[in-house]
Design an enzyme around this catalytic site. Structure first.
Site, short mmCIF file in Angstrom:
data_model
loop_
_atom_site.label_atom_id
_atom_site.label_comp_id
_atom_site.label_asym_id
_atom_site.label_seq_id
_atom_site.Cartn_x
_atom_site.Cartn_y
_atom_site.Cartn_z
N CYS A 162 -18.58 -32.57 -10.77
CA CYS A 162 -17.50 -31.51 -11.34
C CYS A 162 -17.60 -31.66 -12.89
CB CYS A 162 -16.17 -32.06 -10.78
SG CYS A 162 -15.67 -33.67 -11.30
N GLY A 202 8.51 -24.47 4.03
CA GLY A 202 7.93 -23.53 4.29
C GLY A 202 8.10 -22.82 5.86
N LYS A 226 11.97 -34.05 11.00
CA LYS A 226 12.24 -33.07 9.82
C LYS A 226 13.77 -33.49 9.19
CE LYS A 226 9.04 -30.10 10.15
NZ LYS A 226 9.04 -28.78 10.93
N GLN A 244 11.47 -25.06 14.59
CA GLN A 244 11.92 -24.21 13.78
C GLN A 244 12.63 -22.95 14.43
OE1 GLN A 244 8.22 -22.78 11.49
NE2 GLN A 244 8.07 -24.85 10.64
N LEU A 278 9.30 -29.10 -0.40
CA LEU A 278 8.54 -30.06 0.46
C LEU A 278 7.17 -29.54 0.66
CD1 LEU A 278 11.61 -30.77 0.72
CD2 LEU A 278 11.18 -31.38 2.95
N MET A 279 6.03 -30.41 0.50
CA MET A 279 4.70 -29.74 0.64
C MET A 279 3.77 -30.61 1.65
SD MET A 279 3.81 -27.43 -1.63
CE MET A 279 1.85 -27.91 -1.93
#
Length: 484
Positions: free
Chosen positions: A457, A289, A267, A298, A185-186
């Site tokens: 770029c 994370g 969450k 958390q 999960l990012m």
């Protein structure tokens, strides 16, 4: 250039079939990653080592090979060597002298030899004989076994002698593709990027799942950092980037859920959605994370409640890691600059959040939530192969491109700082400023809005994407620079 790759020590204690499987996979990964640099790269294997050989001599290519091997899971370290047929011990001295004669004068040194095969001498015999001769012939100050200024290294295998030029550290871990797959999960911040790296470093394939709470800019930023992590540490395998539109889910939570429980409920919704994506991909493990008590959602009681929303195993590589250690590791692996310019939305939706939420209260709050909205978000989820994620984003983006820069215009080099340093852009008579792509959106508004900026770029993909975003934000002074 010839390299001897030493595999991760934990591989060597596996049973013979497992050991062969892992080393075979590592060899396959090396070929896949290095083929971009040398189509004729040769990778061979023995029981506990792999040999990599290229005939190319371009220093940039050779450095690229070393850098890619140092970022490949499964490798403990690798040696750059010169190979010779094994002669007598005087011949071994001569070969070592070829490589170390200029380095030894005035130095305290030692000799280290690793040997495999049947010979009429031991490794210690080689070390004593070669050390004695080199001391007399090369002007060394003396021999020091504990803390030498220089170590003369060699390996002898059967009738082959390898004189070691240099030793490079690897990542360790198991080869990607030999173990199971995970879904990470990012959010694009420090924690999720380091967690993804830790999982990949251990040898687990990491697919990326992003819950879009912040629109196009956030999605682009997370795609960029996910692509960076994959390209640097995991490009031997093809993985997916999954983007789930979560704005409406967040909106439903804001309307229906008590403020103090929003973080935990959000969450839990993410884990439910990630579990559905994982089922689709036949993946049994989720990765986050989170670290203990870093934020209110958390705490241990809240993490337990969050995990109860899924029957998948949830891994948290950073669970007992201090924040500063996470930031330091992000800096080391190259994701810190991405994270510093990444918007973080999950932590700003609750006021006075509960640190010890109760299951019955959370379940009550979730009953107010219309689960059809979550289902709709999953139906609109986009799955893209990570190697095509940036190209797919730039498709159908129509931006004015120029092949020549005019006096008064400013070229913004938005490449990664490493590329800017390796190949500086030079255009006579035109001002060039460096502003890495990951900082462009947050820092562009501080530039002089009376001047016109040309984004540059290597391939034009990132510059088109960011030009499109800046134009949509109301910055009309942006073009793309594509020199002919």
């Amino acid at each position: 250039m010839k390299l001897i790759v030493k595999v991760f020590p934990e591989i060597t204690i596996k049973s013979p079939p497992v050991r062969k499987k892992f080393i075979r996979q590592l060899g396959k990964n090396i070929r896949t990653v290095l083929r971009e640099l040398d189509a004729d790269i040769v990778v061979g294997g023995v029981w506990d080592n792999l040999e990599v050989e290229t005939r190319l001599t371009d220093p940039k290519v050779l450095q690229g090979i070393r850098e890619r091997l140092s970022c490949m899971p499964g490798i403990a370290n690798f040696l750059q060597v010169a190979e010779y047929p094994l002669g007598d011990l005087d011949d071994v001295v001569a070969k070592c002298e070829l490589h170390y004669a200029d380095l030894l004068p005035g130095k305290m040194f030692s000799v280290r030899c690793k040997r495999a095969g049947r010979h009429d001498f031991s490794s210690m015999d080689v070390e004593k004989y070669v050390g004695s001769k080199l001391r007399m012939q090369c002007g060394a100050a003396g021999i020091e076994l504990k803390k030498p200024d220089l170590v003369v290294r060699m390996e002898i295998r059967d009738q082959r002698l390898f004189v070691v030029h240099d030793q490079h550290q690897g990542m360790g871990g198991y080869p990607l593709g030999a173990l199971e797959q995970t879904l990470v999960l990012m959010s694009g911040g420090f924690d999720s990027t380091v967690a993804a790296y830790q999982i990949m470093r251990r040898g687990l394939m990491a697919h990326f799942c992003f819950f879009n709470l912040g629109g196009r800019a956030h999605e682009l930023g997370v795609m960029e950092v996910a692509h960076f992590i994959w390209k640097k540490y995991g490009s031997s395998q093809r993985v997916l980037f999954v983007s789930v539109p979560f704005e409406e889910v967040l909106g439903e939570i804001l309307q229906k859920v008590d403020n103090s429980h929003m973080g935990v409920v959000l969450k839990r919704m993410m884990l439910r959605a990630a579990s559905a994506v994982a089922d689709r991909l036949e993946i049994d493990v989720l990765v986050t994370g989170e670290a203990i008590s870093q934020v209110a959602s958390q705490t241990l009681p809240n993490l337990s409640l969050i995990d109860a929303a899924t029957d998948k195993l949830v891994l948290r590589p950073l669970v007992a890691t201090h924040k500063q250690d996470i930031v330091d590791l992000a800096t080391e692996i190259g994701t810190a600059d991405f994270a510093r310019h990444m918007p973080e939305y999950c932590g700003v939706i609750s006021v006075n959040p509960k640190t010890n939420a109760k299951r019955n209260r959370v379940e009550y709050e979730e009953k107010q939530f219309d689960m059809a909205i979550l289902e709709q978000a999953l139906e609109r989820a986009k799955l893209v192969s990570i190697d095509r994620v940036i190209d797919d984003l730039s498709r159908n983006v129509d931006i004015e491109e120029v092949s020549q820069a005019l006096a008064g215009q400013v070229i913004l080099d938005i490449r990664h700082p490493d590329a800017q340093e390796d190949q500086p852009l030079q255009v006579p008579g035109v001002e060039i400023q460096t502003l890495p792509f990951y900082a462009l959106n947050s820092r562009f508004k501080a530039l002089d809005d009376t001047r016109q900026y040309l984004l540059y770029c290597d391939k034009g993909v990132m510059s088109r994407l960011h030009a499109h975003h800046l134009l949509s934000e109301g910055h009309a002074n942006v073009r793309v620079y594509r020199p002919s």
